[in-house]
Enzyme design. Structure first.
Site, PDB file in Angstrom:
ATOM      1  N   TYR A  87      -5.831   2.057   6.006  1.00 55.95           N
ATOM      2  CA  TYR A  87      -4.410   1.721   6.106  1.00 55.95           C
ATOM      3  C   TYR A  87      -3.925   1.874   7.539  1.00 55.95           C
ATOM      4  CZ  TYR A  87       0.643   1.996   5.682  1.00 55.95           C
ATOM      5  OH  TYR A  87       1.995   1.788   5.864  1.00 55.95           O
TER       6      TYR A  87
ATOM      7  N   LEU B 180       2.775  -4.492   5.737  1.00 52.60           N
ATOM      8  CA  LEU B 180       1.799  -3.950   4.785  1.00 52.60           C
ATOM      9  C   LEU B 180       2.475  -3.357   3.564  1.00 52.60           C
ATOM     10  CD1 LEU B 180      -1.081  -2.323   6.832  1.00 52.60           C
ATOM     11  CD2 LEU B 180      -0.922  -4.542   5.739  1.00 52.60           C
ATOM     12  N   GLU B 181       3.661  -2.805   3.744  1.00 47.26           N
ATOM     13  CA  GLU B 181       4.314  -2.155   2.605  1.00 47.26           C
ATOM     14  C   GLU B 181       4.948  -3.154   1.646  1.00 47.26           C
ATOM     15  OE1 GLU B 181       4.079   0.922   1.773  1.00 47.26           O
ATOM     16  OE2 GLU B 181       3.092   1.674   3.573  1.00 47.26           O
ATOM     17  N   SER B 182       5.515  -4.241   2.183  1.00 42.50           N
ATOM     18  CA  SER B 182       6.244  -5.147   1.286  1.00 42.50           C
ATOM     19  C   SER B 182       6.119  -6.618   1.670  1.00 42.50           C
ATOM     20  CB  SER B 182       7.732  -4.760   1.257  1.00 42.50           C
ATOM     21  OG  SER B 182       8.351  -5.074   2.511  1.00 42.50           O
TER      22      SER B 182
ATOM     23  N   VAL C  14       0.881  -1.147   0.000  1.00 41.11           N
ATOM     24  CA  VAL C  14       0.000   0.000   0.000  1.00 41.11           C
ATOM     25  C   VAL C  14       0.918   1.196   0.000  1.00 41.11           C
ATOM     26  CG1 VAL C  14      -1.601   1.356   1.296  1.00 41.11           C
ATOM     27  CG2 VAL C  14      -1.764  -1.111   1.332  1.00 41.11           C
TER      28      VAL C  14
END
Ligand code: CA
Length: 419
Positions: free
Chosen positions: A332, A145-147, A20
Site C-alpha cells: 500500500y 487509492l482510498e476511493s 484499501v
C-alpha cells in the site's frame, strides 16, 4: 484510513474497487475461519443478539455524552450483517503479490485520473499543502487509492457495520469506540445518518476515515463549520488526510522512498528496517538511484526489498513510516508513493519482480511460521502475518543455510523448509 489488515497486501477490496482500508496499527487478532454454521436461524438469533447489545450499550453511550434522543433514533434500525463478520474474520485470506497489487493500484487509468483530479482541485490542494506541509501529489494518491478520487466511497451503513462488529466481540472495544464516534458525528451535525456510509470495515468518505480517526483528525477546510468528509466536495476530506499525516510526523519535502539499484556484493542482511544510514553513506556502499546518481541526503533511510533480492529495491525514509499510519502493508505504501511520483510525471519502476512466484496462502503462511519456529528460527507468533519478526526469522534461516539473506518469505523458502 481504516482498519485492516491483510497480511501483506492491501485489502481484498482492491480487485473490485480501489479501496484499501488501513489499519491504524490495530493488531490483527486471531484470524480464524468461520466455524459457526451460517443459517437463517443463526442470522435471526444474531439480529436478536445485536438488538440486545444495542439496549445494553445505551447506558455506556449516554455516559459518554451521547443524548438519548440521538442514540434511540440512530440505533433503532441497526441490522446484523453476517457478511461483514465473515469478511472481518477472513480478510487475511486475501493476498496478492506486490506486482499484481501495483498493476491495479498504479494503473495508467489511475495515474491519468489522478492528474485530472489534482488539476481540478489544484487551488485547494495548493492551500492544503501550504497549511499542512503534505505534498499535493501524496494527498491525491491517497485519494486515488482510498476511493478512486471519490468515485467509490462505500455504501455500507456505518452504524450497522460498527455495531455488528462490536457485538461480534472479537475486537469489541475497538468497534464500540467507532460506534460512539459515529454517534458523535451525528449529534454534532457534521453529516446526516443517510450519509454515514462507507466500507464494511468502517472507513468513510474520499480518504476513508474511521469514525475515531475523523474524531481525532478531521478538519473543516471550507469553513462551513462542518468537518464533512462525506460530501461530494472532497476538500474537507483532503485537508483531513493532510492533518492526519502531519499529526503522524510527515516531513515536508522528504520523499517516501526512492527506487535504487544495489551493487554486486551487497550485504543483503543490511536490507532491513533497523539498518538506517544517510543516503550519502549508502552511496559509499554502492547504493544509488536507478540513474546511477547518489540519492540526496533527505534524512536517514533503510533499504526495502519487498519481493526479495531479485525484485525492485527501494531506499525508504521516515515518511514511509508515516504513510504506514494509513495502512501498514508495504504494498500500500509503495502504491501511494509511486502513484504520487507518477502523478507528478515521474517514470515507472525500473526494477522487475519475481513474477513466477505467487502469494502464499493463509495456510502456507501458518505452515511457514510453524516450520521456521520448529527449525529454531522463532517467529514468535503463528498468525499468518508476514511482519518484521517473521521476516527476520526467514533471514536467519537463509543465513544459516547459505541463501541470500533478503528476508523474502517466498514459496521457495517454504519448500526448502519442507525438505
Ligand atoms: Ca466543511
Amino acid at each position: 484510513m481504516a482498519l485492516l489488515l491483510v497480511s501483506g497486501l492491501g485489502s481484498p477490496a482492491l480487485a473490485e474497487t480501489p479501496v484499501v482500508t488501513l489499519a491504524s496499527a490495530a493488531p490483527i487478532q486471531s484470524v480464524r475461519p468461520e466455524t459457526r454454521p451460517s443459517s437463517v436461524e443463526r442470522v435471526s438469533a444474531d439480529q436478536d443478539g445485536l438488538e440486545a447489545w444495542v439496549t445494553a450499550f445505551r447506558a455506556k453511550a449516554l455516559a459518554a455524552g451521547i443524548t438519548a434522543e440521538i442514540y434511540d433514533r440512530a440505533m433503532r434500525g441497526v441490522t446484523y450483517d453476517p457478511a461483514i463478520v465473515r469478511r472481518d474474520r477472513n480478510q487475511a485470506e486475501f493476498t496478492k503479490t506486490i506486482w499484481d497489487y501495483l498493476e491495479t493500484a498504479v494503473s495508467p487509468a489511475r495515474i491519468r485520473n489522478g492528474q485530472a483530479a489534482l488539476a481540478r482541485q489544484d487551488a485547494a490542494l495548493t492551500q492544503i499543502e501550504a497549511q499542512y506541509g503534505v505534498e499535493k501529489e501524496i494527498l491525491t494518491a491517497i485519494w486515488g487509492l482510498e476511493s478512486a478520487y471519490g468515485a467509490v466511497r462505500g455504501n455500507t451503513e456505518i452504524l450497522s457495520a460498527m455495531a455488528t462488529l462490536a457485538y461480534d466481540a472479537r475486537r469489541a472495544a475497538f468497534f464500540e469506540a467507532q460506534v460512539l464516534a459515529a454517534l458523535r458525528i451525528l449529534q454534532d451535525g457534521h453529516t446526516t445518518q443517510g450519509n454515514l456510509r462507507g466500507s464494511w470495515a468502517g472507513a468513510m468518505g474520499h480518504t476513508q476515515f474511521m469514525p475515531t480517526s475523523w474524531q481525532d483528525h478531521a478538519v473543516d477546510f471550507d469553513g462551513d463549520g462542518k468537518r464533512d468528509i462525506w460530501s461530494d466536495d472532497p476538500r474537507d476530506a483532503l485537508a483531513s488526510a493532510a492533518a492526519y499525516l502531519r499529526a503522524n510526523g510527515w516531513v515536508t519535502g522528504q520523499p517516501w522512498g526512492v527506487e535504487v539499484r544495489l551493487p554486486g556484493g551487497f550485504d543483503y542482511a543490511s536490507a532491513r528496517r533497523e539498518t538506517m544510514r544517510l543516503p550519502s553513506a549508502w552511496a559509499r556502499l554502492g547504493v544509488r538511484d536507478v540513474n546511477g546518481q547518489p540519492v540526496p541526503d533527505h534524512g536517514r533511510a533503510s533499504i526495502l526489498l519487498p519481493a526479495g533480492h531479485t525484485g525492485a529495491a527501494f531506499m525508504i525514509f521516515d515518511n514511509f513510516e508515516v504513510l504506514e499510519s494509513y495502512n501498514t502493508a508495504d504494498a500500500y505504501v509503495i502504491g501511494v508513493g509511486h502513484l504520487a511520483d507518477r502523478i507528478a510525471g515521474g517514470p515507472g519502476l525500473a526494477g522487475g519482480w519475481p513474477t513466477s512466484d505467487r502469494a502464499l496462502t493463509f495456510d502456507e503462511r501458518i505452515e511457514l511460521q510453524e516450520r521456521l519456529t520448529a527449525a529454531g528460527f522463532d517467529t514468535q507468533k503463528i498468525d499468518a502475518k508476514i511482519g518484521p519478526l517473521t521476516i527476520n526469522a526467514v533471514r536467519r534461516y537463509q543465513q544459516a543455510t547459505g541463501r541470500v539473506p533478503d528476508g523474502y518469505a517466498s514459496l521457495g523458502v517454504l519448500e526448502s523448509l519442507r525438505r
